[in-house]
Design a protein around this motif. Sequence first.
Motif, PDB file in Angstrom:
ATOM      1  N   ILE A 202       0.878  -1.171   0.000  1.00 51.20           N
ATOM      2  CA  ILE A 202       0.000   0.000   0.000  1.00 51.20           C
ATOM      3  C   ILE A 202       0.913   1.218   0.000  1.00 51.20           C
ATOM      4  N   LEU A 203       1.074   1.847  -1.160  1.00 53.73           N
ATOM      5  CA  LEU A 203       1.935   3.032  -1.194  1.00 53.73           C
ATOM      6  C   LEU A 203       1.318   4.161  -0.390  1.00 53.73           C
ATOM      7  N   ASN A 204       2.190   5.024   0.097  1.00 59.88           N
ATOM      8  CA  ASN A 204       1.773   6.017   1.072  1.00 59.88           C
ATOM      9  C   ASN A 204       1.173   7.267   0.424  1.00 59.88           C
ATOM     10  N   TYR A 205       0.268   7.055  -0.532  1.00 59.83           N
ATOM     11  CA  TYR A 205      -0.398   8.199  -1.150  1.00 59.83           C
ATOM     12  C   TYR A 205      -1.265   8.932  -0.128  1.00 59.83           C
ATOM     13  N   PHE A 206      -1.505  10.199  -0.405  1.00 60.92           N
ATOM     14  CA  PHE A 206      -2.305  11.036   0.475  1.00 60.92           C
ATOM     15  C   PHE A 206      -3.688  11.258  -0.133  1.00 60.92           C
ATOM     16  N   PRO A 207      -4.651  11.681   0.684  1.00 62.14           N
ATOM     17  CA  PRO A 207      -5.976  11.996   0.132  1.00 62.14           C
ATOM     18  C   PRO A 207      -5.877  13.079  -0.942  1.00 62.14           C
ATOM     19  N   ARG A 376      -2.199  14.046 -14.374  1.00 64.70           N
ATOM     20  CA  ARG A 376      -1.791  12.681 -14.692  1.00 64.70           C
ATOM     21  C   ARG A 376      -1.699  11.824 -13.432  1.00 64.70           C
ATOM     22  N   PHE A 377      -1.400  12.464 -12.303  1.00 61.97           N
ATOM     23  CA  PHE A 377      -1.205  11.714 -11.070  1.00 61.97           C
ATOM     24  C   PHE A 377      -2.463  11.668 -10.194  1.00 61.97           C
ATOM     25  N   LYS A 378      -3.561  12.235 -10.681  1.00 60.84           N
ATOM     26  CA  LYS A 378      -4.787  12.277  -9.876  1.00 60.84           C
ATOM     27  C   LYS A 378      -5.307  10.884  -9.530  1.00 60.84           C
ATOM     28  N   ASP A 379      -5.053   9.927 -10.411  1.00 62.41           N
ATOM     29  CA  ASP A 379      -5.532   8.570 -10.154  1.00 62.41           C
ATOM     30  C   ASP A 379      -4.746   7.868  -9.051  1.00 62.41           C
ATOM     31  N   TRP A 382      -4.846   8.263  -1.974  1.00 69.66           N
ATOM     32  CA  TRP A 382      -5.166   7.352  -0.879  1.00 69.66           C
ATOM     33  C   TRP A 382      -6.560   6.728  -1.046  1.00 69.66           C
ATOM     34  N   GLU A 383      -7.513   7.470  -1.607  1.00 70.67           N
ATOM     35  CA  GLU A 383      -8.856   6.935  -1.778  1.00 70.67           C
ATOM     36  C   GLU A 383      -8.846   5.657  -2.612  1.00 70.67           C
ATOM     37  N   LYS A 384      -8.027   5.639  -3.652  1.00 79.52           N
ATOM     38  CA  LYS A 384      -7.973   4.460  -4.524  1.00 79.52           C
ATOM     39  C   LYS A 384      -7.021   3.403  -3.974  1.00 79.52           C
ATOM     40  N   GLU A 385      -5.891   3.840  -3.426  1.00 81.27           N
ATOM     41  CA  GLU A 385      -4.904   2.888  -2.903  1.00 81.27           C
ATOM     42  C   GLU A 385      -5.462   2.117  -1.704  1.00 81.27           C
TER      43      GLU A 385
END
Length: 398
Positions: A202-207, A376-379, A382-385
């Motif tokens: 689970i990469l540490n993407y943010f909301p 490009r990076f919107k996808d 954290w919501e998706k990850e």
Amino acid sequence: MKEILFISTLNLATNPRLVKEIDLAIKSNYSVTVVCFEFNNWSKINNDDLISRFKNVEFILIPAGRRPFITWLCNLLKEKYYRLFGRVNILVTSQISQSVSRRSNLLINAIKKVHRADLVIGHNPGAIYPTMFAAKKFNCPSGFDIEDYHPGEYNNRKLQHITLLLIKKLLPKFNYVSFGSELIKNKIEEDLIYKSKNWFSILNYFPSNEFIEPISTSEEKIKFVWFSQNIKKGRGIEEFLELFQMLENVELHLYGHLDNHFFENELSKYKNIIVHQNITQKQLHLELSLYDIGLALDIANNENRDLAITNKIIAYLQSGLFVLASNISAHKYIINHNQTHGVCFTYSIDDNIHLLKKILSDIETIRQNKIKRYNRFKDYCWEKESVLLINKWEALLN
């Protein structure tokens, strides 16, 4: 309502991944209890703010300081004593845990105050055994999050050995394990000679709502930005300064808790370095839109630093910044998967001054593509990850 118990040896302000999981559990309609620590240091203001945000969460907070003194001293002495003998593998699991972190016993005592849990989730190596202890107490499933390669965090060989021993004993017993990056997952699998379909990254993407569309700018000054919990020696910034002083028409903006000694000895020499006060994560992410180039300067001075994908490089990518990253394995991995979003460099002055000057000469193109990089990076957020995590929780709780 199902109850999730989170356990950590840190506080909320120093463990943003835990904060995201708490928030995710609340939004998924779970009741939440958190056993963690509180520190009377630079992180206290942000930590208090986070706790006040989670009004419906039950917190069992453990003081991390020297009070009560006798309890603190006993745990300190146990930690040191067990570390001396950990290499010979004569310790039981609870003693191995105490040798990894003096906070282990404090967590066990705090867990005894918890009355119910349907799922227990741990963070940080000192919480591995307490999380398993809690799962047995409540006869419920358990998960654990490995954000870093913990056996490679230290230069202390004994501590490396003991941490790996604890991981080998307990990690395969969890119902799931999430990892902060694929590189760390692969390394743990290699160490343990063990794989599981219930282990996943689970990469540490943010909301996504923590970022705004970046601002197009034609300012004369080219603005670099770097942030860390602490602005001090050993974070990679001092090595970059030698390159930075060779550039013209640039500013470097730093965010974090400033070490005064580091400022006096290093940063005070530069008039084009601006140090900002420590602000909340969301405020920081919003302000990233003001800059041109994000610096990820980590040095592989231990194995974890080489493998861990840091919060800063994720935040830069989500904000649309062009990333200039040191060439550790984690940075090369993520830049190779996002080649239009940045480049990696070494700390060789001869090689990199040319690279930096080329980046600066291309600044108009870099600025023009800022919104494209952001969109490009919107996808990646954290919501998706976190969907994988929600699905795992639902499977275990239903």
